[in-house]
Motif scaffolding. Structure first.
Motif, PDB file in Angstrom:
ATOM      1  N   GLN A 194       0.809  -0.914   0.083  1.00 52.35           N
ATOM      2  CA  GLN A 194       0.234   0.261  -0.332  1.00 52.35           C
ATOM      3  C   GLN A 194       1.175   0.952  -0.009  1.00 52.35           C
ATOM      4  OE1 GLN A 194      -2.097  -1.108   3.845  1.00 52.35           O
ATOM      5  NE2 GLN A 194      -4.340  -2.032   2.733  1.00 52.35           N
ATOM      6  N   LEU A 195       2.230   1.417   0.690  1.00 48.89           N
ATOM      7  CA  LEU A 195       3.291   2.002   0.464  1.00 48.89           C
ATOM      8  C   LEU A 195       3.626   2.729  -0.865  1.00 48.89           C
ATOM      9  CD1 LEU A 195       4.528   2.318   4.115  1.00 48.89           C
ATOM     10  CD2 LEU A 195       2.815   3.323   3.321  1.00 48.89           C
ATOM     11  N   SER A 196       3.768   1.661  -0.626  1.00 46.41           N
ATOM     12  CA  SER A 196       4.848   1.721  -2.390  1.00 46.41           C
ATOM     13  C   SER A 196       4.374   2.226  -4.141  1.00 46.41           C
ATOM     14  CB  SER A 196       5.437   0.061  -3.053  1.00 46.41           C
ATOM     15  OG  SER A 196       3.885  -0.502  -3.634  1.00 46.41           O
ATOM     16  N   PRO A 197       3.429   2.716  -3.960  1.00 47.32           N
ATOM     17  CA  PRO A 197       2.942   3.914  -5.079  1.00 47.32           C
ATOM     18  C   PRO A 197       3.834   4.984  -4.969  1.00 47.32           C
ATOM     19  CG  PRO A 197       0.811   2.211  -4.498  1.00 47.32           C
ATOM     20  CD  PRO A 197       1.954   2.287  -3.501  1.00 47.32           C
ATOM     21  N   TYR A 198       3.659   5.341  -3.804  1.00 43.49           N
ATOM     22  CA  TYR A 198       3.992   6.640  -4.137  1.00 43.49           C
ATOM     23  C   TYR A 198       5.273   7.076  -4.416  1.00 43.49           C
ATOM     24  CZ  TYR A 198      -0.708   6.941  -1.951  1.00 43.49           C
ATOM     25  OH  TYR A 198      -1.719   6.389  -2.031  1.00 43.49           O
ATOM     26  N   ASP A 199       5.880   8.329  -5.036  1.00 46.56           N
ATOM     27  CA  ASP A 199       7.288   8.759  -4.923  1.00 46.56           C
ATOM     28  C   ASP A 199       7.991   9.466  -3.719  1.00 46.56           C
ATOM     29  OD1 ASP A 199       9.289   9.658  -6.224  1.00 46.56           O
ATOM     30  OD2 ASP A 199       9.108  10.426  -7.375  1.00 46.56           O
ATOM     31  N   ASN A 200       8.060   8.895  -2.492  1.00 46.18           N
ATOM     32  CA  ASN A 200       8.678   9.161  -2.094  1.00 46.18           C
ATOM     33  C   ASN A 200      10.129   8.132  -0.913  1.00 46.18           C
ATOM     34  OD1 ASN A 200       7.767   7.646  -0.211  1.00 46.18           O
ATOM     35  ND2 ASN A 200       5.507   9.295  -0.058  1.00 46.18           N
ATOM     36  N   ASP A 201      10.142   8.583  -0.136  1.00 48.41           N
ATOM     37  CA  ASP A 201      11.422   8.135   0.673  1.00 48.41           C
ATOM     38  C   ASP A 201      10.883   6.966   1.326  1.00 48.41           C
ATOM     39  OD1 ASP A 201      13.331   9.470  -0.308  1.00 48.41           O
ATOM     40  OD2 ASP A 201      13.368  10.576   2.140  1.00 48.41           O
ATOM     41  N   LEU A 202       9.759   6.780   1.867  1.00 51.58           N
ATOM     42  CA  LEU A 202       8.762   5.956   2.642  1.00 51.58           C
ATOM     43  C   LEU A 202       8.691   4.524   0.997  1.00 51.58           C
ATOM     44  CD1 LEU A 202       8.458   4.574   5.792  1.00 51.58           C
ATOM     45  CD2 LEU A 202       5.768   6.164   4.642  1.00 51.58           C
ATOM     46  N   ALA A 203       8.220   4.656   0.693  1.00 53.87           N
ATOM     47  CA  ALA A 203       8.117   4.221  -0.463  1.00 53.87           C
ATOM     48  C   ALA A 203       8.637   3.296  -1.074  1.00 53.87           C
ATOM     49  CB  ALA A 203       7.094   4.582  -1.644  1.00 53.87           C
ATOM     50  N   SER A 204      10.251   3.967  -1.472  1.00 54.72           N
ATOM     51  CA  SER A 204      11.048   3.539  -1.426  1.00 54.72           C
ATOM     52  C   SER A 204      11.896   2.630  -1.016  1.00 54.72           C
ATOM     53  CB  SER A 204      12.232   4.248  -1.904  1.00 54.72           C
ATOM     54  OG  SER A 204      13.785   3.706  -2.547  1.00 54.72           O
ATOM     55  N   LYS A 205      11.470   2.744   0.352  1.00 51.93           N
ATOM     56  CA  LYS A 205      11.714   1.790   1.618  1.00 51.93           C
ATOM     57  C   LYS A 205      11.321   0.823   1.292  1.00 51.93           C
ATOM     58  CE  LYS A 205      14.043   1.942   5.996  1.00 51.93           C
ATOM     59  NZ  LYS A 205      14.029   2.176   7.264  1.00 51.93           N
ATOM     60  N   ALA A 206       9.430   1.398   1.277  1.00 55.33           N
ATOM     61  CA  ALA A 206       8.842  -0.176   1.342  1.00 55.33           C
ATOM     62  C   ALA A 206       9.116  -1.052   0.518  1.00 55.33           C
ATOM     63  CB  ALA A 206       7.128   0.238   1.605  1.00 55.33           C
ATOM     64  N   ARG A 207       9.114  -0.905  -1.009  1.00 53.18           N
ATOM     65  CA  ARG A 207       9.455  -1.461  -1.913  1.00 53.18           C
ATOM     66  C   ARG A 207      10.760  -2.399  -2.230  1.00 53.18           C
ATOM     67  NH1 ARG A 207       7.596   2.833  -4.452  1.00 53.18           N
ATOM     68  NH2 ARG A 207       9.956   4.200  -5.260  1.00 53.18           N
ATOM     69  N   GLN A 208      11.826  -1.951  -1.361  1.00 47.64           N
ATOM     70  CA  GLN A 208      13.059  -2.278  -1.351  1.00 47.64           C
ATOM     71  C   GLN A 208      13.133  -3.730  -0.278  1.00 47.64           C
ATOM     72  OE1 GLN A 208      16.204   0.389  -0.073  1.00 47.64           O
ATOM     73  NE2 GLN A 208      18.066  -1.182  -0.439  1.00 47.64           N
ATOM     74  N   THR A 209      12.181  -3.451   1.055  1.00 46.01           N
ATOM     75  CA  THR A 209      12.011  -4.382   2.204  1.00 46.01           C
ATOM     76  C   THR A 209      11.447  -5.631   1.823  1.00 46.01           C
ATOM     77  OG1 THR A 209      11.547  -2.591   4.000  1.00 46.01           O
ATOM     78  CG2 THR A 209      10.776  -5.064   3.779  1.00 46.01           C
ATOM     79  N   ASN A 210      10.035  -5.446   0.629  1.00 41.09           N
ATOM     80  CA  ASN A 210       9.345  -6.067  -0.011  1.00 41.09           C
ATOM     81  C   ASN A 210      10.260  -7.170  -0.863  1.00 41.09           C
ATOM     82  OD1 ASN A 210       6.921  -6.012   1.316  1.00 41.09           O
ATOM     83  ND2 ASN A 210       5.626  -5.597  -0.128  1.00 41.09           N
ATOM     84  N   LYS A 211      11.084  -6.161  -1.782  1.00 42.39           N
ATOM     85  CA  LYS A 211      11.192  -6.678  -2.604  1.00 42.39           C
ATOM     86  C   LYS A 211      13.064  -8.391  -1.850  1.00 42.39           C
ATOM     87  CE  LYS A 211      14.682  -5.926  -6.250  1.00 42.39           C
ATOM     88  NZ  LYS A 211      15.812  -6.903  -6.202  1.00 42.39           N
ATOM     89  N   ALA A 212      13.677  -7.730  -0.633  1.00 46.46           N
ATOM     90  CA  ALA A 212      14.232  -8.846  -0.513  1.00 46.46           C
ATOM     91  C   ALA A 212      13.629  -9.911   0.061  1.00 46.46           C
ATOM     92  CB  ALA A 212      15.132  -7.812   1.049  1.00 46.46           C
ATOM     93  N   ILE A 213      12.526  -8.891   0.788  1.00 47.43           N
ATOM     94  CA  ILE A 213      11.960 -10.155   1.590  1.00 47.43           C
ATOM     95  C   ILE A 213      11.175 -11.634   0.773  1.00 47.43           C
ATOM     96  CG2 ILE A 213       9.692 -11.233   3.006  1.00 47.43           C
ATOM     97  CD1 ILE A 213       9.703  -8.658   4.363  1.00 47.43           C
ATOM     98  N   LEU A 214      11.028 -11.320  -0.825  1.00 48.80           N
ATOM     99  CA  LEU A 214      10.486 -12.217  -1.290  1.00 48.80           C
ATOM    100  C   LEU A 214      11.282 -12.874  -2.157  1.00 48.80           C
ATOM    101  CD1 LEU A 214       7.170  -9.453  -2.475  1.00 48.80           C
ATOM    102  CD2 LEU A 214       6.760 -11.833  -0.932  1.00 48.80           C
ATOM    103  N   GLU A 215      12.202 -11.796  -2.117  1.00 56.37           N
ATOM    104  CA  GLU A 215      13.643 -12.979  -3.587  1.00 56.37           C
ATOM    105  C   GLU A 215      13.818 -13.910  -2.083  1.00 56.37           C
ATOM    106  OE1 GLU A 215      16.374 -11.174  -5.489  1.00 56.37           O
ATOM    107  OE2 GLU A 215      15.737  -9.762  -6.316  1.00 56.37           O
ATOM    108  N   LEU A 216      14.651 -13.468  -0.748  1.00 57.20           N
ATOM    109  CA  LEU A 216      14.825 -14.224   0.567  1.00 57.20           C
ATOM    110  C   LEU A 216      13.719 -15.326   0.254  1.00 57.20           C
ATOM    111  CD1 LEU A 216      16.493 -15.269   2.298  1.00 57.20           C
ATOM    112  CD2 LEU A 216      15.134 -13.845   3.840  1.00 57.20           C
ATOM    113  N   LEU A 217      12.567 -15.258   0.442  1.00 52.60           N
ATOM    114  CA  LEU A 217      11.524 -16.860   0.808  1.00 52.60           C
ATOM    115  C   LEU A 217      11.570 -17.404  -0.844  1.00 52.60           C
ATOM    116  CD1 LEU A 217       8.567 -14.921   1.410  1.00 52.60           C
ATOM    117  CD2 LEU A 217      10.104 -16.048   3.221  1.00 52.60           C
TER     118      LEU A 217
END
Length: 454
Positions: A194-217
């Protein structure tokens, strides 16, 4: 004299806590002398430090450092004391934390604590990263894979001792109810979506966090038989499916930001039937429409979840008869509050994954995979007959059934070269019967129901 401290820091040479996950046994097989005393000490808190107690404490946390310390303490106590872990699960497990932990969904130490519990890796062996990087996570958890597999086997009963959920046929370990840590992790994934569509630092961190989790799984799924078994349970299927439904809203949000119309509505004249083929774009697959095109999906949360689900379905089809119950569960695991559009998009994405998996099974030509594919099509037939499919998924189901039958009946197919004649004949008869029923059901569902039905 100053004695060495026995816990609290990420040091694998600690006196006791580093051996607690193994029942206090050292590498040489001897039992640690402090084990009985430490277990008695930890068990004394089992009736005090309940899930609700931790939830109340976390609810009052307003900074990531405090929340992370509380969660690390909770995970450490669960990993160190079977008595505490059993009491924790009996009193609700991770469910009460659903209102407090997801608000820290981009905090690396919070996510690492949840992954530690999910993958059965000692939290004392995991460092704290300032940001989550998929490569670093894979490397750290792979270094603990041997211990992780050893601990995972303690949570998984032999197949002949397992029971199944009568509503969906998915396996659960006998005598042990899940603690729901993946549900909590999925809530964090959902908030980041829900945070990731926006263009700000929090959205960027949310996208990076999800990418790391899903790649690890996904990485763990490729390497760990125990994690593959977990991914076929309802405790994994349902939270992931419900989070995947949020990707539809993420996609609409992105389309609105670039000025596209997400769903043009026409009120002029007679409305077409919902899901009419006239509204389906001919140049885009369901995956491209609801997750994104190849240029857009890199790093997107939806893409990572779809890839993980693709691995789970492919593994189920190639490894035995568990694929049909798995697909049945996936098709029935959408959130109860989901809109018709969310459910439709989710089912079309699933159908895209099923289609590619059946194509792989056809190319492979092995009897077990082909038999599982026939079972998977029978699940789609069940969904079709019960009225869950609109025109597009109904047409896709017909196409998959006929493609599978055509391959089995063709003398030039991989199946004809690999499978014996008697076995191939039985598979062909079953596929023909399922294909016949699919065509009849699709024709019946495509007829107008009354005079007002377009």
């Amino acid at each position: 004299a100053v004695h060495q401290h026995s816990g609290g820091i990420a040091n694998p040479n600690q006196t006791y806590l580093s051996t607690a996950m193994l029942g206090g046994e050292a590498e040489d097989g001897t039992s640690h002398p402090k084990h009985p005393q430490a277990q008695s000490f930890l068990s004394a808190f089992a009736s005090v430090f309940t899930p609700v107690w931790f939830a109340a404490l976390l609810e009052g946390c307003h900074d990531e450092a405090t929340a992370s310390a509380v969660l690390r303490l909770m995970v450490l106590m669960q990993q160190s004391s079977p008595t505490f872990a059993a009491a924790f699960e009996a009193k609700g497990g991770f469910a009460p934390l659903v209102l407090s932990i997801p608000k820290f969904s981009t905090c690396p130490s919070i996510i690492i604590s949840l992954l530690s519990q999910l993958l059965h890796v000692s939290i004392l062996h995991l460092p704290c990263f300032p940001i989550l990087d998929a490569g670093q996570l894979n490397e750290v958890f792979e270094s603990e894979s041997e211990l992780s597999e050893l601990m995972s086997k303690a949570y998984v009963q032999p197949v002949n001792e397992q029971r199944t959920d009568p509503s969906c046929g998915v396996f659960f370990a006998a005598g042990r109810m899940p603690c729901g840590v993946f549900s909590l992790l999925a809530e964090c994934l959902g908030r980041n979506v829900q945070l990731s569509p926006y263009d700000n630092d929090l959205a960027s961190k949310a996208r990076q966090t999800n990418k790391a989790i899903l790649e690890l799984l996904a990485h763990r799924h490729n390497l760990s038989p125990s994690f593959q078994a977990f991914c076929k349970t309802q405790d994994f299927i349902e939270p992931l499916a419900q989070t995947l439904c949020l990707v539809y809203d993420e996609r609409l949000e992105k389309m609105e930001q670039v000025g596209q119309e997400a769903q043009p509505m026409q009120d002029q004249g007679r409305k077409p039937r919902r899901g009419s083929l006239s509204e389906v774009p001919q140049d885009m697959s369901a995956m491209e429409r609801y997750v994104g095109t190849s240029e857009e999906v890199q790093g997107a949360s939806g893409f990572g979840m779809v890839q993980l689900l693709r691995l789970v379905i492919s593994n189920a089809v190639s490894s035995g008869p568990g694929a049909p119950p798995l697909l049945y569960s996936l098709f029935t695991s959408f959130p109860i509050h989901a809109s018709a559009d969310q459910v439709g998009a989710y089912q079309l994405v699933l159908l895209d994954l099923v289609k590619s998996t059946i194509e792989d099974a056809i190319d492979l030509g092995e009897a077990a995979a082909l038999a599982c594919s026939i079972g998977v099509v029978s699940v789609l037939l069940d969904r079709l007959m019960k009225g869950f499919f609109t025109s597009e998924p109904a047409l896709q189901t017909v196409s998959m059934a006929l493609t599978l039958l055509k391959d089995l009946a063709s003398p030039d197919s991989s199946a004809a070269q690999v499978v014996g004649n008697a076995e191939l004949s039985m598979l062909t008869v079953d596929a023909a019967h399922i294909a016949r029923l699919v065509c009849i059901a699709a024709l019946r569902r495509s007829r107008p129901m009354n005079a007002d039905d377009p």
